[in-house]
Design a protein around this motif. Sequence first.
Motif, PDB file in Angstrom:
ATOM      1  N   ALA D  13       0.914  -1.154   0.000  1.00 55.04           N
ATOM      2  CA  ALA D  13       0.000   0.000   0.000  1.00 55.04           C
ATOM      3  C   ALA D  13       0.941   1.188   0.000  1.00 55.04           C
ATOM      4  O   ALA D  13       1.431   1.617   1.015  1.00 55.04           O
ATOM      5  CB  ALA D  13      -0.887  -0.010   1.243  1.00 55.04           C
ATOM      6  N   ILE D  16      -0.825   7.222   0.318  1.00 55.94           N
ATOM      7  CA  ILE D  16      -2.186   7.534   0.754  1.00 55.94           C
ATOM      8  C   ILE D  16      -3.016   8.013  -0.436  1.00 55.94           C
ATOM      9  O   ILE D  16      -4.230   8.027  -0.400  1.00 55.94           O
ATOM     10  CB  ILE D  16      -2.215   8.609   1.865  1.00 55.94           C
ATOM     11  CG1 ILE D  16      -1.421   9.846   1.449  1.00 55.94           C
ATOM     12  CG2 ILE D  16      -1.671   8.034   3.176  1.00 55.94           C
ATOM     13  CD1 ILE D  16      -1.621  11.023   2.394  1.00 55.94           C
ATOM     14  N   PRO D  18      -4.474   7.041  -3.794  1.00 55.00           N
ATOM     15  CA  PRO D  18      -4.718   5.749  -4.459  1.00 55.00           C
ATOM     16  C   PRO D  18      -4.035   5.626  -5.820  1.00 55.00           C
ATOM     17  O   PRO D  18      -3.517   4.564  -6.163  1.00 55.00           O
ATOM     18  CB  PRO D  18      -6.244   5.704  -4.609  1.00 55.00           C
ATOM     19  CG  PRO D  18      -6.778   6.680  -3.619  1.00 55.00           C
ATOM     20  CD  PRO D  18      -5.735   7.732  -3.454  1.00 55.00           C
ATOM     21  N   TYR D  36      -2.656  -2.480  -2.762  1.00 54.66           N
ATOM     22  CA  TYR D  36      -3.659  -1.953  -1.830  1.00 54.66           C
ATOM     23  C   TYR D  36      -3.579  -0.429  -1.772  1.00 54.66           C
ATOM     24  O   TYR D  36      -2.528   0.157  -2.056  1.00 54.66           O
ATOM     25  CB  TYR D  36      -3.438  -2.525  -0.425  1.00 54.66           C
ATOM     26  CG  TYR D  36      -3.425  -4.038  -0.401  1.00 54.66           C
ATOM     27  CD1 TYR D  36      -4.620  -4.765  -0.392  1.00 54.66           C
ATOM     28  CD2 TYR D  36      -2.224  -4.737  -0.406  1.00 54.66           C
ATOM     29  CE1 TYR D  36      -4.604  -6.159  -0.391  1.00 54.66           C
ATOM     30  CE2 TYR D  36      -2.195  -6.120  -0.401  1.00 54.66           C
ATOM     31  CZ  TYR D  36      -3.394  -6.838  -0.394  1.00 54.66           C
ATOM     32  OH  TYR D  36      -3.374  -8.193  -0.396  1.00 54.66           O
ATOM     33  N   THR D  37      -4.708   0.171  -1.387  1.00 53.31           N
ATOM     34  CA  THR D  37      -4.702   1.626  -1.212  1.00 53.31           C
ATOM     35  C   THR D  37      -4.985   1.977   0.242  1.00 53.31           C
ATOM     36  O   THR D  37      -5.093   3.148   0.588  1.00 53.31           O
ATOM     37  CB  THR D  37      -5.756   2.284  -2.125  1.00 53.31           C
ATOM     38  OG1 THR D  37      -7.023   1.676  -1.849  1.00 53.31           O
ATOM     39  CG2 THR D  37      -5.402   2.096  -3.596  1.00 53.31           C
ATOM     40  N   ASP D  38      -5.077   0.989   1.065  1.00 56.32           N
ATOM     41  CA  ASP D  38      -5.324   1.218   2.489  1.00 56.32           C
ATOM     42  C   ASP D  38      -4.555   0.160   3.269  1.00 56.32           C
ATOM     43  O   ASP D  38      -4.689  -1.040   2.999  1.00 56.32           O
ATOM     44  CB  ASP D  38      -6.823   1.106   2.777  1.00 56.32           C
ATOM     45  CG  ASP D  38      -7.151   1.458   4.223  1.00 56.32           C
ATOM     46  OD1 ASP D  38      -6.594   0.799   5.135  1.00 56.32           O
ATOM     47  OD2 ASP D  38      -7.943   2.395   4.433  1.00 56.32           O
ATOM     48  N   ARG D  40      -4.926  -0.909   6.259  1.00 60.84           N
ATOM     49  CA  ARG D  40      -5.740  -1.826   7.069  1.00 60.84           C
ATOM     50  C   ARG D  40      -6.268  -2.981   6.222  1.00 60.84           C
ATOM     51  O   ARG D  40      -6.247  -4.140   6.625  1.00 60.84           O
ATOM     52  CB  ARG D  40      -6.900  -1.067   7.703  1.00 60.84           C
ATOM     53  CG  ARG D  40      -6.472  -0.171   8.853  1.00 60.84           C
ATOM     54  CD  ARG D  40      -7.625   0.655   9.369  1.00 60.84           C
ATOM     55  NE  ARG D  40      -7.140   1.943   9.888  1.00 60.84           N
ATOM     56  CZ  ARG D  40      -6.913   3.017   9.146  1.00 60.84           C
ATOM     57  NH1 ARG D  40      -7.128   2.983   7.836  1.00 60.84           N
ATOM     58  NH2 ARG D  40      -6.446   4.129   9.693  1.00 60.84           N
ATOM     59  N   VAL D  41      -6.696  -2.616   5.022  1.00 54.67           N
ATOM     60  CA  VAL D  41      -7.154  -3.650   4.089  1.00 54.67           C
ATOM     61  C   VAL D  41      -6.013  -4.601   3.757  1.00 54.67           C
ATOM     62  O   VAL D  41      -6.179  -5.825   3.718  1.00 54.67           O
ATOM     63  CB  VAL D  41      -7.703  -2.985   2.803  1.00 54.67           C
ATOM     64  CG1 VAL D  41      -8.108  -4.049   1.789  1.00 54.67           C
ATOM     65  CG2 VAL D  41      -8.868  -2.056   3.134  1.00 54.67           C
TER      66      VAL D  41
END
Lengths: 354, 354, 354, 354
Positions: D13, D16, D18, D36-38, D40-41
Amino acid sequence: MRTDGLYDVVAGAMSIDPEIAKASARAELIDEDRIYTDFRVMAEREAAREDRIDAVVIATPPQLHFEVASAFMEKGIDVICEKPLSRDLGEAQRLNDLVKQHNRLFLLTHCYTGYPMVREARAMVASGALGKIQCIEGELCAGFVADPQNPDRHWRFRESAMGKGVLLGEVGSHAHHIVSYITGLRIEEVSAEMTTFAEGREVYDNAYLTARFEGGARGRLWGSYVATGNDHGLSFRIFGEKGSLTWVQEEPEVLWFKPPGKPAVRLARGYSSLSPAATAATRFTAGHPEGYALAFANLYADFAKALIAKRLDLPYQSYLDGIPGIADGVDTMALIDAAVRSNEKGGAWTTLTR
Amino acid sequence: MRTDGLYDVVAGAMSIDPEIAKASARAELIDEDRIYTDFRVMAEREAAREDRIDAVVIATPPQLHFEVASAFMEKGIDVICEKPLSRDLGEAQRLNDLVKQHNRLFLLTHCYTGYPMVREARAMVASGALGKIQCIEGELCAGFVADPQNPDRHWRFRESAMGKGVLLGEVGSHAHHIVSYITGLRIEEVSAEMTTFAEGREVYDNAYLTARFEGGARGRLWGSYVATGNDHGLSFRIFGEKGSLTWVQEEPEVLWFKPPGKPAVRLARGYSSLSPAATAATRFTAGHPEGYALAFANLYADFAKALIAKRLDLPYQSYLDGIPGIADGVDTMALIDAAVRSNEKGGAWTTLTR
Amino acid sequence: MRTDGLYDVVAGAMSIDPEIAKASARAELIDEDRIYTDFRVMAEREAAREDRIDAVVIATPPQLHFEVASAFMEKGIDVICEKPLSRDLGEAQRLNDLVKQHNRLFLLTHCYTGYPMVREARAMVASGALGKIQCIEGELCAGFVADPQNPDRHWRFRESAMGKGVLLGEVGSHAHHIVSYITGLRIEEVSAEMTTFAEGREVYDNAYLTARFEGGARGRLWGSYVATGNDHGLSFRIFGEKGSLTWVQEEPEVLWFKPPGKPAVRLARGYSSLSPAATAATRFTAGHPEGYALAFANLYADFAKALIAKRLDLPYQSYLDGIPGIADGVDTMALIDAAVRSNEKGGAWTTLTR
Amino acid sequence: MRTDGLYDVVAGAMSIDPEIAKASARAELIDEDRIYTDFRVMAEREAAREDRIDAVVIATPPQLHFEVASAFMEKGIDVICEKPLSRDLGEAQRLNDLVKQHNRLFLLTHCYTGYPMVREARAMVASGALGKIQCIEGELCAGFVADPQNPDRHWRFRESAMGKGVLLGEVGSHAHHIVSYITGLRIEEVSAEMTTFAEGREVYDNAYLTARFEGGARGRLWGSYVATGNDHGLSFRIFGEKGSLTWVQEEPEVLWFKPPGKPAVRLARGYSSLSPAATAATRFTAGHPEGYALAFANLYADFAKALIAKRLDLPYQSYLDGIPGIADGVDTMALIDAAVRSNEKGGAWTTLTR
């Protein structure tokens, strides 16, 4: 000269120009009756005085050294002579004979051998710390920005001073002397490549010498006027079987010893581990740089001690062992003689005549 | 090689010993069908594959370079070759012909020219910052503590690798290449003095070369195995009419420029004032030392860009301009050839055959 | 002192031990009637002579400076005084008053400011080459291997000389003076942390001072006896908005200037681009190291010129501008006073009393 | 990271933003389903995969470290985290608890401790070569030419990153860690003086810290953004009873050891006399500079070995002993916390909270 209070300047023939000679002598507070305008007169009159001078300093261009030194030695006066020793090898050899004949003391002011760390290098080689010496590198590659057309130019640019190879006397002699002094090895054969780069210059301004030393070592000497940028340019590197020594005149307090596969050791003036020869030449504690003038002073002090001891009929040879003398001068003149011949023969290996 | 993600190691004949060849290739995760024990088989089979290799790296002793390089070039495969180029000048010239005949790309891995500050030196000379070049000094004087009696010894100690002057290929070639690279000047004549110091050594272990460059510059190259103490020993000093450049491989981030009578300037990697060539070879900001591996990587990266551009029928010559190729290899072999002849003739000035 | 022929040593009270006083004076060839065993007698008798001394050199421990300097100044004799100026700030201020009252010349021998490159640093800051000064670092961190139990020990280890913070007088004073000299900035507040490491030592042997300078600069001074290994240990670094200066006493010929993102410049003694102040203090050409003794000589020469000019009713202030005097001594004593107080208050910021 | 073939980048990721996150990940050839772009995901999905990542590299500004590290550790993923560890001491302590709670491996990338000669320094101190440590000097005084008004500026200039003392996290943390790493001594009390020089800058840009170490040693740390001219600026000097060590990051191959009254020893990478710790971190032979990237690689390699050993249920602690971890991060955060409090109290000695 005055550093240690061992010398007074009491007489002098300080220029070939009578007016300058007088003015310069007066500036040194010399008595009127000991101000001379001719070195022959000076030699004669000083020799006749009860308070005659002990030694004369010869700071003329090299082509005059023979005549001046001869005049004073004949009168029994000891000699402190600037380098190079003479105009050519023949003069050097005759001077050598005169020194013996008149039993005189003779100092050749290769000032850089007065540095404590140069003396340490010599002591280390003598002690076997480097093992057998194999490669020897010496340089005095200067960067003179001289005007070759200037008719009043320094003798270093004049063929009349000591031939087209005069740079070997002016700068090369220091490089030769310092590596000879440290290794104790003499050059047997030389191969030379000399060049003139500056337009209109009547002498060579670059000399590359490859040398075969007695005992099998090989080495190179470089004397130059065209190492543009250099502030001074004297350095040596000595490689033996057990490691190397490196020294650069512009950082004279430091001598590098590098053994194979181990850390370099930064030997510096003032440490208790240094040789007696280096310690004897040391004036300040470590970390307080001594500089060029005190190297010069060390030569003068050692020579003064020899002079005094000789006057007192005491043993004096030990004072001379660490300072350059007539033999060193002859040796360099033999190298210059051979180098010039080699250069004329396209770099052919040429044996030094001794 | 892998630094920039521009190369993959996909095939290999990694030893003349089949077991070592296999083990080494497996350690690199090479597919079983591309592990070879003979370079000729490798050249043939790779050439026949659709996913054939683009280039081969030749890291054998020099006496095998010709045969290996020929085999791959004949199959249309580009070559990355260790230095020195070949066993002798004849092989070098034939390789040069083959490169042209097969229209191949050829990288000779004189890795030190990958350093940004070496490229800066070259750019400075080209820009005229030093004026006309007069004196050129290059050295790779190493201090190998090798056992000359050891039968399994490195090719650098074997006469069979490239004759008694093999040290000129092993270490001297770097000194020669780096000063040629920087000055752009070729040596026309050489005078050599080669010596063997270590007892029982079958090759020379010290070579002093004096050189006459095109355009009138003079210089010296020193290749040695007996500079005892040296960790590496590659350096250059270039003196022009306007100042000098000094660089030492062991402090590769720094290039010294010294004009006459003015302060020395400590040029270092990463400054915005550097040339495009130096900046292009720079990976980190100033003050974060890059080191030897990235110098090597720079050569590989430039060569990869040329390879890719050529495959795409794009102009590729500019990528090759800053890295050593076949012509540099031939040039050094011509020097070695002349130096050996000069040495045999007592240091006589000997013209390079080109 | 004798370097430039501007001083003669003609009288002296050379020890508190009468026998040593006599022997030392005789060794200097001083006339019997000017050999003294008490400085008060010396001041009185010399003042009464027609050929009276021009100046006295005070080389006693610091607790005697006040008394000796007062005695001679009262008799109209100028003073050359070793550092630190006095036992404490009160004495320093009274000495300052006496200097004015008697209209005397006063040299405080902070010898390191005699170095040409220190003078260059001062000239560069004054010229604005660094922009506004922000960070100031000065050190004299020495590594004395002294025996703290030795009852005959040097005053630097005695509380009686100037209190427990005597190391700030012995070594710290040089660090303070040199950065004050160069930047022209005075310390307004200090925070100190002093420690005694050596067992049995009655004084502090390490002092860390953080300082707030007038105009907003911040800085640190470090005085130490326990920087084990250091040969000398004096250095400064000055950071301004436009770049920094770095100098180390053990390489006094070199001053480094480093602008942001550009090459470091190695300024060295003897270049024509240097300031008039540095050039005036230069004796040899570049590349011939001058060393510590000539730095000292520069202070003495400047002071002699002021002495002579004053005797001749000529302007003399300009000769004093570049050398340390009574005000510098008072300033350092004010720092020591405040530092000791700060240390006692747990490093609290403490304002200098002036 | 990739130097030794021990890591692959397989998920990420990377911003921040995307769009940048996707583009950057694709540039690294990451599979679409692991872009990923987050964070947490990413933590959740990666944890659910069979081929889940072994470790995550956290290269965000420090105020995000806690949240990101927590997210991955909760999922059983090991952490490689940029320095400084966290926004403040509280976060650091909670992270420390989480590391223990989840039994995770944690690397804090104080890259300079990967240099072989830094490891040699540590081994020398541990061996007693310096005797009892007395004075400790560490610096990272940088010279950023940043525009304080720039709204997109680096976190190092933002109060939101970790308060007004953020420079202690950005540059001071390296100085603190390196001297802690080498001496093994922790700071007990600190006295701080922090200043803002650049107009409009919202954080301190200069911090002088005086420190009392456990066992009685004293020292100083300097973190700065206004050491104008410096290219990098990390160095240490460690003084013990028997001598000192000096190292400068910009010449990382060299470590100076200086005993009292004896020559300085220039220890360099690659010598056989070095410690096992230094030798294990060495990749090339002496004289071939390794540089900054390989220092970083050494940290990653040691951590990878610990990771692999732990997966295999083999002992892994020894691989972590030479690299910085969570405890080092907490220790520096405790120093920063105390330093900021000391500064607010006018430099009062302030005890670190641990």
